[in-house]
Scaffold this active site. Sequence first.
Site, PDB file in Angstrom:
ATOM      1  N   ARG A  26       6.761  -8.364  10.294  1.00  0.00           N
ATOM      2  CA  ARG A  26       6.892  -8.993   8.965  1.00  0.00           C
ATOM      3  C   ARG A  26       6.352  -8.069   7.863  1.00  0.00           C
ATOM      4  O   ARG A  26       7.110  -7.529   7.062  1.00  0.00           O
ATOM      5  CB  ARG A  26       6.162 -10.347   8.974  1.00  0.00           C
ATOM      6  CG  ARG A  26       6.474 -11.229   7.787  1.00  0.00           C
ATOM      7  CD  ARG A  26       5.670 -10.899   6.533  1.00  0.00           C
ATOM      8  NE  ARG A  26       4.221 -10.934   6.731  1.00  0.00           N
ATOM      9  CZ  ARG A  26       3.361 -10.520   5.796  1.00  0.00           C
ATOM     10  NH1 ARG A  26       3.779 -10.033   4.639  1.00  0.00           N
ATOM     11  NH2 ARG A  26       2.063 -10.549   6.038  1.00  0.00           N
ATOM     12  N   ASP A  27       5.055  -7.848   7.836  1.00  0.00           N
ATOM     13  CA  ASP A  27       4.474  -7.052   6.748  1.00  0.00           C
ATOM     14  C   ASP A  27       4.959  -5.602   6.840  1.00  0.00           C
ATOM     15  O   ASP A  27       5.189  -4.942   5.830  1.00  0.00           O
ATOM     16  CB  ASP A  27       2.941  -7.101   6.835  1.00  0.00           C
ATOM     17  CG  ASP A  27       2.253  -6.890   5.491  1.00  0.00           C
ATOM     18  OD1 ASP A  27       2.938  -6.518   4.518  1.00  0.00           O
ATOM     19  OD2 ASP A  27       1.035  -7.089   5.416  1.00  0.00           O
ATOM     20  N   HIS A 222      -7.334  -9.033   6.604  1.00  0.00           N
ATOM     21  CA  HIS A 222      -6.012  -8.371   6.584  1.00  0.00           C
ATOM     22  C   HIS A 222      -6.134  -7.113   5.725  1.00  0.00           C
ATOM     23  O   HIS A 222      -6.082  -7.172   4.498  1.00  0.00           O
ATOM     24  CB  HIS A 222      -5.016  -9.376   5.993  1.00  0.00           C
ATOM     25  CG  HIS A 222      -3.616  -8.902   5.805  1.00  0.00           C
ATOM     26  ND1 HIS A 222      -2.574  -9.310   6.600  1.00  0.00           N
ATOM     27  CD2 HIS A 222      -3.058  -8.069   4.897  1.00  0.00           C
ATOM     28  CE1 HIS A 222      -1.446  -8.765   6.185  1.00  0.00           C
ATOM     29  NE2 HIS A 222      -1.703  -8.005   5.150  1.00  0.00           N
ATOM     30  N   HIS A 224      -5.077  -3.288   4.501  1.00  0.00           N
ATOM     31  CA  HIS A 224      -4.145  -2.160   4.393  1.00  0.00           C
ATOM     32  C   HIS A 224      -5.026  -0.906   4.333  1.00  0.00           C
ATOM     33  O   HIS A 224      -6.186  -0.967   3.907  1.00  0.00           O
ATOM     34  CB  HIS A 224      -3.255  -2.319   3.159  1.00  0.00           C
ATOM     35  CG  HIS A 224      -2.218  -3.398   3.334  1.00  0.00           C
ATOM     36  ND1 HIS A 224      -0.900  -3.124   3.581  1.00  0.00           N
ATOM     37  CD2 HIS A 224      -2.331  -4.747   3.349  1.00  0.00           C
ATOM     38  CE1 HIS A 224      -0.234  -4.260   3.723  1.00  0.00           C
ATOM     39  NE2 HIS A 224      -1.078  -5.269   3.583  1.00  0.00           N
ATOM     40  N   CYS A 255       3.687  -3.797   0.693  1.00  0.00           N
ATOM     41  CA  CYS A 255       4.179  -5.019   0.081  1.00  0.00           C
ATOM     42  C   CYS A 255       5.186  -4.611  -0.973  1.00  0.00           C
ATOM     43  O   CYS A 255       4.872  -3.802  -1.840  1.00  0.00           O
ATOM     44  CB  CYS A 255       3.037  -5.824  -0.542  1.00  0.00           C
ATOM     45  SG  CYS A 255       3.645  -7.296  -1.393  1.00  0.00           S
ATOM     46  N   ASN A 264      -0.379  -1.262   6.777  1.00  0.00           N
ATOM     47  CA  ASN A 264      -1.501  -2.054   7.279  1.00  0.00           C
ATOM     48  C   ASN A 264      -2.342  -1.202   8.215  1.00  0.00           C
ATOM     49  O   ASN A 264      -1.884  -0.187   8.733  1.00  0.00           O
ATOM     50  CB  ASN A 264      -0.967  -3.225   8.111  1.00  0.00           C
ATOM     51  CG  ASN A 264      -0.256  -4.266   7.281  1.00  0.00           C
ATOM     52  OD1 ASN A 264       0.862  -4.068   6.860  1.00  0.00           O
ATOM     53  ND2 ASN A 264      -0.929  -5.370   7.052  1.00  0.00           N
TER      54      ASN A 264
HETATM   55  P1  HMG Z   1      12.108 -18.180  -7.683  1.00  0.00           P
HETATM   56  O1  HMG Z   1      13.194 -17.324  -8.209  1.00  0.00           O
HETATM   57  O2  HMG Z   1      11.082 -18.688  -8.654  1.00  0.00           O
HETATM   58  O3  HMG Z   1      12.732 -19.390  -6.860  1.00  0.00           O
HETATM   59  O4  HMG Z   1      11.370 -17.388  -6.533  1.00  0.00           O
HETATM   60  P2  HMG Z   1      13.169 -20.826  -7.319  1.00  0.00           P
HETATM   61  O5  HMG Z   1      12.270 -21.819  -6.675  1.00  0.00           O
HETATM   62  O6  HMG Z   1      13.301 -20.882  -8.841  1.00  0.00           O
HETATM   63  O7  HMG Z   1      14.653 -20.942  -6.710  1.00  0.00           O
HETATM   64  C1  HMG Z   1      15.699 -20.082  -7.156  1.00  0.00           C
HETATM   65  C2  HMG Z   1      16.786 -20.001  -6.093  1.00  0.00           C
HETATM   66  O8  HMG Z   1      16.248 -19.376  -4.935  1.00  0.00           O
HETATM   67  C3  HMG Z   1      17.311 -21.350  -5.624  1.00  0.00           C
HETATM   68  O9  HMG Z   1      18.697 -21.158  -5.322  1.00  0.00           O
HETATM   69  C4  HMG Z   1      16.588 -21.597  -4.344  1.00  0.00           C
HETATM   70  O10 HMG Z   1      17.292 -22.418  -3.420  1.00  0.00           O
HETATM   71  C5  HMG Z   1      16.481 -20.205  -3.798  1.00  0.00           C
HETATM   72  P3  HMG Z   1      19.849 -21.718  -6.320  1.00  0.00           P
HETATM   73  O11 HMG Z   1      19.563 -23.175  -6.413  1.00  0.00           O
HETATM   74  O12 HMG Z   1      19.600 -20.992  -7.607  1.00  0.00           O
HETATM   75  O13 HMG Z   1      21.084 -21.327  -5.598  1.00  0.00           O
HETATM   76  N1  HMG Z   1      15.292 -20.091  -2.931  1.00  0.00           N
HETATM   77  C6  HMG Z   1      15.293 -19.686  -1.652  1.00  0.00           C
HETATM   78  N2  HMG Z   1      16.265 -19.234  -0.842  1.00  0.00           N
HETATM   79  C7  HMG Z   1      15.907 -18.913   0.425  1.00  0.00           C
HETATM   80  N3  HMG Z   1      14.650 -19.013   0.901  1.00  0.00           N
HETATM   81  C8  HMG Z   1      13.653 -19.445   0.117  1.00  0.00           C
HETATM   82  C9  HMG Z   1      13.964 -19.781  -1.220  1.00  0.00           C
HETATM   83  N4  HMG Z   1      13.214 -20.239  -2.231  1.00  0.00           N
HETATM   84  C10 HMG Z   1      14.027 -20.415  -3.264  1.00  0.00           C
HETATM   85  N5  HMG Z   1      12.398 -19.560   0.587  1.00  0.00           N
HETATM   86  C11 HMG Z   1      10.134 -17.353  -4.492  1.00  0.00           C
HETATM   87  C12 HMG Z   1      10.233 -17.931  -5.877  1.00  0.00           C
HETATM   88  C13 HMG Z   1       8.771 -17.741  -3.921  1.00  0.00           C
HETATM   89  C14 HMG Z   1      11.241 -17.935  -3.629  1.00  0.00           C
HETATM   90  C15 HMG Z   1      10.273 -15.794  -4.559  1.00  0.00           C
HETATM   91  O14 HMG Z   1       9.345 -15.328  -5.491  1.00  0.00           O
HETATM   92  C16 HMG Z   1      10.045 -15.111  -3.237  1.00  0.00           C
HETATM   93  O15 HMG Z   1      10.850 -15.238  -2.313  1.00  0.00           O
HETATM   94  N6  HMG Z   1       8.924 -14.328  -3.108  1.00  0.00           N
HETATM   95  C17 HMG Z   1       8.576 -13.685  -1.862  1.00  0.00           C
HETATM   96  C18 HMG Z   1       7.898 -12.350  -2.106  1.00  0.00           C
HETATM   97  C19 HMG Z   1       7.426 -11.791  -0.771  1.00  0.00           C
HETATM   98  O16 HMG Z   1       7.941 -12.130   0.279  1.00  0.00           O
HETATM   99  N7  HMG Z   1       6.432 -10.891  -0.813  1.00  0.00           N
HETATM  100  C20 HMG Z   1       5.888 -10.278   0.350  1.00  0.00           C
HETATM  101  C21 HMG Z   1       5.037 -11.218   1.172  1.00  0.00           C
HETATM  102  S1  HMG Z   1       3.383 -11.371   0.555  1.00  0.00           S
HETATM  103  C22 HMG Z   1       2.529 -10.027   1.247  1.00  0.00           C
HETATM  104  O17 HMG Z   1       3.127  -9.148   1.798  1.00  0.00           O
HETATM  105  C23 HMG Z   1       1.037 -10.020   1.200  1.00  0.00           C
HETATM  106  C24 HMG Z   1       0.397 -10.321   2.564  1.00  0.00           C
HETATM  107  O18 HMG Z   1       0.780  -9.384   3.544  1.00  0.00           O
HETATM  108  C25 HMG Z   1      -1.144 -10.330   2.448  1.00  0.00           C
HETATM  109  C26 HMG Z   1      -1.707  -9.089   1.737  1.00  0.00           C
HETATM  110  O19 HMG Z   1      -1.417  -7.957   2.132  1.00  0.00           O
HETATM  111  O20 HMG Z   1      -2.453  -9.321   0.783  1.00  0.00           O
HETATM  112  C27 HMG Z   1       0.813 -11.720   3.078  1.00  0.00           C
HETATM  113 MG    MG Z   2      -0.105  -7.394   3.747  1.00  0.00          MG
END
Ligand code: HMG
Ligand code: MG
Length: 316
Positions: A26-27, A222, A224, A255, A264
């Site tokens: 995933r990450d 967690h 990096h 990320c 990581n």
């Molecule tokens: P948004 O644009 O605000 O979404 O994004 P929304 O709620 O306004 O919805 C817009 C459209 O997206 C809608 O479709 C929803 O159905 C669709 P429409 O009605 O317009 O056709 N939608 C989705 N489709 C599929 N799957 C979904 C989904 N949600 C909405 N889940 C949102 C908000 C949270 C979805 C967006 O910002 C997003 O996907 N962000 C993810 C970013 C990400 O994955 N980052 C990496 C992970 S975090 C990380 O790596 C850190 C970590 O490792 C820890 C660390 O290192 O600190 C965990």
């Molecule tokens: Mg991470």
Amino acid sequence: MTEGLPMVVAEPDLPDRVTIYEVGARDGLQNEEALVPTAVKAEFVRRLLDAGLPVVEATSFVHPKWVPQLADAAELMTGLVAELGDTARALPVLVPNQRGLDRALELGLRHVAVFASATETFASKNLNRTLDTQFEMFEPTIQQALAAGLDVRGYVSMCFGDPWEGPVALEQVVAVGKRLLDLGCHQLSLGDTIGVATAGHVKALIAAFDAAGVDQARLALHFHDTYGQALTNVHAGLQAGVTTFDASAGGLGGCPYAHSATGNLATEDLVWFLTGLGIEHGVDLRAVVDTSVWMAGHLGRPSPSAVVRALAQSPA
Ligand code: HMG
Ligand code: MG
């Protein structure tokens, strides 16, 4: 000394056993430029499980436009469930909101993780929400997941520093983390998203959670490895009583919404370190190294892990 393993010399007052929470699929893969074929991801997950990793986070049910690398989440999990049944249903996946949870529930998955930001800027860049309104997404998502009998992990990102905002106050991290726990997350993973943590800071944050009534048993760390501090930080965490550490095979990772984030902590580096301390982890180091070398072939670049590099050259 066993070939390919360090000599074991234990240190007093450290935990006897830790859980390695593998996040490479995933990450790691969410940040690769190359789109890895779904079949390769499935084999990656299988190999990590076969290597004895007790928890293998598999993918994210996020918006496919936000993270195209993981747009095949449903396809990947459908294939794994067909092949591995309950073992695959137990693999954790990230879900930011109800749409993500619905997608996970459709496949019968049992473990999900929400991911919050400790800072305003990253909440906006990663989740399109504010520090406060991110919880409007998480609250119903966590409630619905718990009602369906799922297990929910909570991540907090930017716990030790933020590339846009600089230092992050301990109290701010504790406030965000407590809110996730109060909503029902069973475990909190404290993310050093950009790898700027140092050992004293790690201990201070754990102490701040402790003062707020959060036991170390509920925390995971967690790291990096941007500044090469990840293992030192694990050591600080162990000394403070933490027993769950996130790591990524081969040191894959980053990320997509925090460009100063590099890989990581490599699982192999962590396994080598824990083995030397005589701390049980249940992971076959050689099998993870072989997996990372194999994955590096698919990604077209060598693993940044020192342990992978050293062992890849030594006979099996
Ligand atoms: P948004 O644009 O605000 O979404 O994004 P929304 O709620 O306004 O919805 C817009 C459209 O997206 C809608 O479709 C929803 O159905 C669709 P429409 O009605 O317009 O056709 N939608 C989705 N489709 C599929 N799957 C979904 C989904 N949600 C909405 N889940 C949102 C908000 C949270 C979805 C967006 O910002 C997003 O996907 N962000 C993810 C970013 C990400 O994955 N980052 C990496 C992970 S975090 C990380 O790596 C850190 C970590 O490792 C820890 C660390 O290192 O600190 C965990
Ligand atoms: Mg991470």
